[in-house]
Design an enzyme around this catalytic site. Structure first.
Site, PDB file in Angstrom:
ATOM      1  N   GLU A 176      13.554   7.622  -0.332  1.00 49.34           N
ATOM      2  CA  GLU A 176      12.263   8.146   0.118  1.00 49.34           C
ATOM      3  C   GLU A 176      12.450   8.837   1.468  1.00 49.34           C
ATOM      4  O   GLU A 176      13.028   8.262   2.397  1.00 49.34           O
ATOM      5  CB  GLU A 176      11.262   6.990   0.251  1.00 49.34           C
ATOM      6  CG  GLU A 176       9.906   7.462   0.713  1.00 49.34           C
ATOM      7  CD  GLU A 176       8.769   6.613   0.164  1.00 49.34           C
ATOM      8  OE1 GLU A 176       8.930   5.994  -0.903  1.00 49.34           O
ATOM      9  OE2 GLU A 176       7.716   6.579   0.822  1.00 49.34           O
ATOM     10  N   LYS A 296       5.926  -4.335   3.818  1.00 51.58           N
ATOM     11  CA  LYS A 296       4.825  -3.369   3.942  1.00 51.58           C
ATOM     12  C   LYS A 296       3.718  -3.898   3.051  1.00 51.58           C
ATOM     13  O   LYS A 296       3.861  -3.928   1.826  1.00 51.58           O
ATOM     14  CB  LYS A 296       5.298  -1.991   3.470  1.00 51.58           C
ATOM     15  CG  LYS A 296       4.186  -0.947   3.327  1.00 51.58           C
ATOM     16  CD  LYS A 296       4.776   0.425   2.955  1.00 51.58           C
ATOM     17  CE  LYS A 296       3.696   1.472   2.768  1.00 51.58           C
ATOM     18  NZ  LYS A 296       4.243   2.825   2.511  1.00 51.58           N
ATOM     19  N   GLU A 300      -1.042   2.054   1.820  1.00 53.91           N
ATOM     20  CA  GLU A 300      -0.637   3.079   0.865  1.00 53.91           C
ATOM     21  C   GLU A 300      -0.369   2.493  -0.518  1.00 53.91           C
ATOM     22  O   GLU A 300       0.641   2.772  -1.157  1.00 53.91           O
ATOM     23  CB  GLU A 300       0.586   3.838   1.399  1.00 53.91           C
ATOM     24  CG  GLU A 300       0.293   4.511   2.735  1.00 53.91           C
ATOM     25  CD  GLU A 300       1.418   5.381   3.270  1.00 53.91           C
ATOM     26  OE1 GLU A 300       2.590   5.103   2.963  1.00 53.91           O
ATOM     27  OE2 GLU A 300       1.104   6.334   4.008  1.00 53.91           O
ATOM     28  N   ARG A 333       5.132  -5.199   8.886  1.00 54.51           N
ATOM     29  CA  ARG A 333       4.783  -3.879   9.423  1.00 54.51           C
ATOM     30  C   ARG A 333       3.304  -3.775   9.799  1.00 54.51           C
ATOM     31  O   ARG A 333       2.429  -4.262   9.066  1.00 54.51           O
ATOM     32  CB  ARG A 333       5.145  -2.784   8.426  1.00 54.51           C
ATOM     33  CG  ARG A 333       6.650  -2.678   8.233  1.00 54.51           C
ATOM     34  CD  ARG A 333       7.011  -1.614   7.236  1.00 54.51           C
ATOM     35  NE  ARG A 333       7.185  -0.298   7.803  1.00 54.51           N
ATOM     36  CZ  ARG A 333       6.694   0.808   7.265  1.00 54.51           C
ATOM     37  NH1 ARG A 333       5.939   0.772   6.184  1.00 54.51           N
ATOM     38  NH2 ARG A 333       6.946   1.981   7.818  1.00 54.51           N
ATOM     39  N   ARG A 344      -8.061   6.859  11.457  1.00 58.02           N
ATOM     40  CA  ARG A 344      -6.825   6.178  11.064  1.00 58.02           C
ATOM     41  C   ARG A 344      -6.024   5.726  12.290  1.00 58.02           C
ATOM     42  O   ARG A 344      -5.339   4.698  12.247  1.00 58.02           O
ATOM     43  CB  ARG A 344      -5.994   7.135  10.198  1.00 58.02           C
ATOM     44  CG  ARG A 344      -4.675   6.557   9.770  1.00 58.02           C
ATOM     45  CD  ARG A 344      -4.007   7.464   8.762  1.00 58.02           C
ATOM     46  NE  ARG A 344      -2.574   7.242   8.741  1.00 58.02           N
ATOM     47  CZ  ARG A 344      -1.701   8.018   8.134  1.00 58.02           C
ATOM     48  NH1 ARG A 344      -2.115   9.090   7.478  1.00 58.02           N
ATOM     49  NH2 ARG A 344      -0.415   7.745   8.139  1.00 58.02           N
ATOM     50  N   LYS A 368       4.891   1.469  14.254  1.00 59.66           N
ATOM     51  CA  LYS A 368       5.481   2.791  14.470  1.00 59.66           C
ATOM     52  C   LYS A 368       5.240   3.215  15.910  1.00 59.66           C
ATOM     53  O   LYS A 368       4.331   2.722  16.576  1.00 59.66           O
ATOM     54  CB  LYS A 368       4.873   3.800  13.504  1.00 59.66           C
ATOM     55  CG  LYS A 368       5.249   3.526  12.050  1.00 59.66           C
ATOM     56  CD  LYS A 368       4.822   4.645  11.109  1.00 59.66           C
ATOM     57  CE  LYS A 368       5.241   4.304   9.682  1.00 59.66           C
ATOM     58  NZ  LYS A 368       4.961   5.359   8.700  1.00 59.66           N
ATOM     59  N   ASP A 373       1.558   8.336  12.431  1.00 61.98           N
ATOM     60  CA  ASP A 373       2.652   8.358  11.466  1.00 61.98           C
ATOM     61  C   ASP A 373       3.769   9.332  11.810  1.00 61.98           C
ATOM     62  O   ASP A 373       3.853  10.396  11.192  1.00 61.98           O
ATOM     63  CB  ASP A 373       2.072   8.705  10.082  1.00 61.98           C
ATOM     64  CG  ASP A 373       3.009   8.325   8.959  1.00 61.98           C
ATOM     65  OD1 ASP A 373       4.114   7.855   9.251  1.00 61.98           O
ATOM     66  OD2 ASP A 373       2.624   8.490   7.786  1.00 61.98           O
ATOM     67  N   GLU A 395       9.178   0.809  15.582  1.00 64.67           N
ATOM     68  CA  GLU A 395       9.805   1.526  14.465  1.00 64.67           C
ATOM     69  C   GLU A 395       9.728   3.026  14.727  1.00 64.67           C
ATOM     70  O   GLU A 395       8.656   3.553  15.009  1.00 64.67           O
ATOM     71  CB  GLU A 395       9.062   1.186  13.160  1.00 64.67           C
ATOM     72  CG  GLU A 395       9.614   1.873  11.927  1.00 64.67           C
ATOM     73  CD  GLU A 395       8.857   1.486  10.639  1.00 64.67           C
ATOM     74  OE1 GLU A 395       8.759   0.281  10.317  1.00 64.67           O
ATOM     75  OE2 GLU A 395       8.336   2.398   9.974  1.00 64.67           O
ATOM     76  N   GLU A 401      11.159  13.406   8.346  1.00 63.29           N
ATOM     77  CA  GLU A 401      10.133  13.649   7.326  1.00 63.29           C
ATOM     78  C   GLU A 401       9.139  14.717   7.769  1.00 63.29           C
ATOM     79  O   GLU A 401       8.762  15.582   6.996  1.00 63.29           O
ATOM     80  CB  GLU A 401       9.398  12.339   7.032  1.00 63.29           C
ATOM     81  CG  GLU A 401       8.193  12.542   6.131  1.00 63.29           C
ATOM     82  CD  GLU A 401       7.416  11.260   5.893  1.00 63.29           C
ATOM     83  OE1 GLU A 401       7.862  10.191   6.322  1.00 63.29           O
ATOM     84  OE2 GLU A 401       6.348  11.343   5.252  1.00 63.29           O
ATOM     85  N   HIS A 520      -0.365  16.130  12.184  1.00 65.90           N
ATOM     86  CA  HIS A 520      -0.606  16.016  10.749  1.00 65.90           C
ATOM     87  C   HIS A 520      -1.114  17.309  10.124  1.00 65.90           C
ATOM     88  O   HIS A 520      -2.059  17.312   9.346  1.00 65.90           O
ATOM     89  CB  HIS A 520      -1.598  14.877  10.480  1.00 65.90           C
ATOM     90  CG  HIS A 520      -1.159  14.020   9.311  1.00 65.90           C
ATOM     91  ND1 HIS A 520      -0.995  14.519   8.049  1.00 65.90           N
ATOM     92  CD2 HIS A 520      -0.842  12.707   9.237  1.00 65.90           C
ATOM     93  CE1 HIS A 520      -0.589  13.555   7.250  1.00 65.90           C
ATOM     94  NE2 HIS A 520      -0.474  12.438   7.942  1.00 65.90           N
ATOM     95  N   TRP A 542      -5.831  11.814   4.832  1.00 68.03           N
ATOM     96  CA  TRP A 542      -4.569  12.473   4.483  1.00 68.03           C
ATOM     97  C   TRP A 542      -4.676  13.992   4.675  1.00 68.03           C
ATOM     98  O   TRP A 542      -3.722  14.718   4.428  1.00 68.03           O
ATOM     99  CB  TRP A 542      -4.172  12.157   3.031  1.00 68.03           C
ATOM    100  CG  TRP A 542      -3.586  10.786   2.870  1.00 68.03           C
ATOM    101  CD1 TRP A 542      -3.206   9.936   3.863  1.00 68.03           C
ATOM    102  CD2 TRP A 542      -3.304  10.102   1.644  1.00 68.03           C
ATOM    103  NE1 TRP A 542      -2.712   8.766   3.336  1.00 68.03           N
ATOM    104  CE2 TRP A 542      -2.763   8.841   1.974  1.00 68.03           C
ATOM    105  CE3 TRP A 542      -3.457  10.433   0.298  1.00 68.03           C
ATOM    106  CZ2 TRP A 542      -2.367   7.913   1.000  1.00 68.03           C
ATOM    107  CZ3 TRP A 542      -3.066   9.515  -0.678  1.00 68.03           C
ATOM    108  CH2 TRP A 542      -2.528   8.263  -0.324  1.00 68.03           C
TER     109      TRP A 542
HETATM  110  C1  BDP Z   1       4.836   7.738   5.603  1.00 69.43           C
HETATM  111  C2  BDP Z   1       5.715   8.263   4.528  1.00 69.43           C
HETATM  112  C3  BDP Z   1       5.816   7.340   3.355  1.00 69.43           C
HETATM  113  C4  BDP Z   1       6.180   5.953   3.831  1.00 69.43           C
HETATM  114  C5  BDP Z   1       5.209   5.505   4.897  1.00 69.43           C
HETATM  115  C6  BDP Z   1       5.570   4.160   5.495  1.00 69.43           C
HETATM  116  O1  BDP Z   1       5.190   9.504   4.098  1.00 69.43           O
HETATM  117  O2  BDP Z   1       6.789   7.848   2.494  1.00 69.43           O
HETATM  118  O3  BDP Z   1       6.214   5.068   2.784  1.00 69.43           O
HETATM  119  O4  BDP Z   1       5.202   6.437   5.946  1.00 69.43           O
HETATM  120  O5  BDP Z   1       6.044   4.162   6.608  1.00 69.43           O
HETATM  121  O6  BDP Z   1       5.008   8.542   6.732  1.00 69.43           O
HETATM  122  O7  BDP Z   1       5.369   3.147   4.870  1.00 69.43           O
END
Ligand code: BDP
Length: 721
Positions: A176, A296, A300, A333, A344, A368, A373, A395, A401, A520, A542
């Site tokens: 991923e 996690k 998501e 996490r 968010r 994070k 993100d 993290e 990405e 974003h 999103w």
């Molecule tokens: C997002 C990514 C996704 C990850 C998610 C995460 O797009 O692929 O699974 O973070 O950190 O930025 O869990």
């Protein structure tokens, strides 16, 4: 004596393999920063006088790994075999020894010039074999970066005890957000076949102090806990152990159902508790030094404790209780958000802050770096400093990405030092993020590509991550400088420009993608390329439009008290600064404030003019890097020179695409003319809105090819037919 002679012969044979003439070697990037090519002849003599023999007074598997790295490294760098002796019998010996030393901890080391048996020697000493391993790599780095070896007095220990690489690798070997080919872990041939690459990977990790590896994706396949896979995990743990690395796995919260056959995963259900306990016992029977698990949950689409109306604490603590007798750690996490109307950026803090002090002591809440993100720039997450009774982990994403995947040069140390050095003002000002964390995890950028990271310069981010996790007070310049010397060249005519390119690259990417606090603005799903107009996801948070809030009047997300009030999640002095137009740094302006297009910045420039300036500065910087790189041709081997040239060609096109598409969209709203001296986007907005590539980095292909990028519409010599 005959013993040491035979070792000399082995070392000599190894050296022949290692020190083959540079020209004959494929410069494919495989050796990373552990190249160990012979150093320039006059200097070599000087170093050789400090490496006349190796004496090792430690015998465990980790000490053996340290010894073999020194043999390999020194015989390569000095182009001469390194005698291994039982006792010091000449000047210039290197002595590797366990010696109890106060205040060095289990991983620290000392390297110092001293005397033994009447001779002048360099001693590497430590409380443990792990310290010796890190000391061995540190000594090699000194030579690789041409620092003197006479009168050395180094004492070093890691500032952060858990330094983790998190691989988002799936069991089918896809990765991923991975751009460097398949997963390194060949699950189908494990545990029977152990290719040499596993140990090479572990050496690279150990060389920068990484001591934990999460093998699989946070969106975890529950089969990782099935006996069949645990045997595979155990096989990797065996390879990593001599390099001081503990293995961890990501687990799915619903594992008690998925692999345990239970009817529920409710953390308060006794059967679930006992399932986790016996699973932990089973794991530790196979892997006595297993590090722990990463989870996690409720994010998501992943299952989690909310599914049973339980809290994140309930979820984390049941697993922590199962691991505690074995000294395992649960990384839980904080990347938790859902599809609600709430900003968010606020959700993780709202969820976790009330839970401060309730997590078990072997839980680390891993957040994070920013509140959303892994964006090109975010303010630090307000959780840092504000969870004083919880062990917190940081993290960051090493894989790019949101940052162009493999395009060009992008050095991430400046981004990470920005968060590590951020002042949380909690409990008082002067408390930087780096002093509040128990662990640092990097989402790995590593795959089975020959060069590991799909681009030579992406290796620098793996390197920088490890170095910063070990010593967060290092500067980006120090790290770039040492990596460049180890990876490219010692010649200052190469080192200086490369370091300069690296240091400017992060700000350039922020400038051409999301300047002044924007975030974003990416195309959906794959996050490659611009789409600030995009507004079509049912889940509002999103959508890029939800983050820029741009309209005819202005742009930016109001997170002050008149808006979502995310500012008040920070300690009062920080909140005041972010909430005030007079105090907020321009870099975070549109993250926290909604302002008119014509708003005057403190510099006197309008926001509109400043935005356009930033986009152009970003593109300009990358164009300069491309030109600069061409001038380095005499110093760089042809294979890597060509690879980086191509990466930079792509980055130039990507940067222009971002700049043109973003400006075309903002201008369709603001209706303002471009300030003098700035060129109009090459095409109308509709052109950019219609760009949809079938294959983009991470989606079917590791990188986008140049021809495809040429379709974004700017003329470039590389796009000529
Ligand atoms: C997002 C990514 C996704 C990850 C998610 C995460 O797009 O692929 O699974 O973070 O950190 O930025 O869990």
């Amino acid at each position: 004596m005959s013993d040491s002679l035979s070792k000399v012969r082995t070392a000599a044979a190894a050296m022949l393999l290692i020190a083959a003439p540079a020209a004959a070697r494929a410069e494919d990037g495989y050796r990373l920063w552990l190249r160990y090519d012979p150093i320039e002849a006059p200097l070599r003599q000087r170093y050789a006088a400090h490496a006349t023999e190796l004496v090792v007074h430690a015998s465990g598997p980790i000490a053996k790994a340290a010894q073999s790295e020194l043999e390999r490294g020194l015989s390569g760098l000095l182009a001469s075999p390194l005698p291994i002796c039982r006792e010091v019998d000449r000047d210039g010996a290197i002595v590797l020894e366990r010696a109890p030393t106060a205040n060095l901890g289990p991983e620290g080391f000392v390297i110092r010039t001293s005397r033994a048996n009447g001779h002048v020697v360099t001693r590497i000493s430590a409380n443990s074999d792990r310290g010796l391993l890190y000391g061995a790599f540190a000594l090699l780095r000194r030579i690789q970066t041409r620092q003197p070896l006479d009168r050395v007095a180094v004492r070093d220990r890691p500032a952060i005890s858990l330094r983790m690489l998190d691989h988002w690798d799936n069991l089918d070997r896809t990765v991923e957000r991975g751009y460097a080919g398949q997963s390194l872990w060949d699950w189908s041939s494990l545990p029977d076949r152990i290719g040499p690459r596993y140990a090479d990977y572990a050496r690279a990790d150990a060389s920068i102090g990484i001591n934990g590896v999460v093998l699989n994706n946070v969106g975890a396949d529950p089969r990782i806990l099935a006996p069949e896979y645990l045997r595979k995990v155990a096989a990797l743990a065996r390879v990593f152990r001599p390099y001081g690395i503990h293995v961890y796995v990501s687990v799915r919260f619903s594992s008690p159902i998925d692999v345990g056959g239970l009817k529920t995963a409710d953390p308060l259900d006794p059967a679930v508790r006992s399932w986790w306990r016996s699973k932990a016992d089973e794991i530790y029977r196979l892997i006595p030094d297993f590090g722990g698990i990463l989870v996690k949950a409720n994010s998501e689409g992943e299952p989690g404790p909310w599914d049973y109306h339980r809290s994140q604490v309930d979820g984390a603590n049941v697993m922590a209780a199962a691991l505690r007798p074995h000294h395992g750690t649960v990384f839980w996490r904080a990347f938790v958000y859902s599809n609600t109307k709430e900003d968010r950026a606020k959700q993780a803090f709202d969820e976790f802050r009330p839970l401060d002090g309730k997590f078990a002591s072997n839980v680390i809440v891993q957040a994070k770096n920013g509140p959303i993100d892994f964006q090109p720039r975010e303010p630090f997450s307000p959780l840092f400093g504000r969870m004083p009774r919880t062990r917190m982990g940081l993290e960051v994403q090493v894989t790019r990405e949101y940052l162009g995947g493999t395009d060009g040069i992008l050095f991430l140390a400046p981004m990470w030092t920005e968060v590590l050095n951020a002042d949380t003002c909690s409990p008082r000002c002067g408390t930087e993020v780096k002093s509040t964390i128990a662990s640092m995890a990097g989402v790995a950028n590593i795959g089975s590509d020959r060069d590991w990271t799909a681009s030579n310069f992406n290796q620098a981010n793996w390197y920088a991550f490890g170095r910063l996790a070990w010593d967060p007070s290092l500067t980006s310049r120090q790290i770039a400088d040492e990596w460049t010397r180890m990876t490219w060249s010692e010649d200052p005519r190469a080192v200086n420009p490369i370091v300069a390119m690296m240091l400017g690259s992060r700000e350039a990417v922020v400038d051409y993608m999301t300047p002044l606090g924007l975030a974003h603005q990416f195309q959906n799903d794959h996050h490659y390329g611009p789409a600030p107009w995009s507004c079509s996801f049912a889940q509002a948070n999103w959508n890029p439009c939800d983050y820029n809030k741009a309209d005819a009047r202005g742009i930016g997300f109001d997170r002050t008290r008149t808006g979502s009030d995310a500012v008040d999640q920070y300690a009062p002095p920080i909140a005041r600064a972010f909430a005030s137009l007079d105090l907020i740094p321009d870099t975070y302006l549109l993250w926290f404030q909604h302002v008119p297009w014509t708003y005057k910045l403190r510099s006197g420039q309008t926001l509109w003019a400043a935005l356009i300036d930033h986009y152009d500065r970003g593109v300009g910087e990358i164009e300069t890097n491309r030109r600069q790189w061409q001038m380095l041709r005499p110093f760089i081997d042809p294979q890597r020179f060509a690879a980086v040239s191509t990466d930079l060609n792509r980055q130039v096109l990507e940067a222009r695409w971002w700049r043109d598409a973003s400006i075309a969209y903002w201008q369709s709203l603001s209706k303002l003319p471009l300030p003098p001296g700035h060129i109009a986007p090459a095409h109308p907005l509709a052109w950019y809105q219609s760009i949809h590539f079938d294959t983009v980095p991470g989606f079917k292909v590791p990188r986008i090819d140049l021809r495809t990028l040429c379709m974004t519409g700017r003329k470039d010599p590389n796009c000529a037919d």
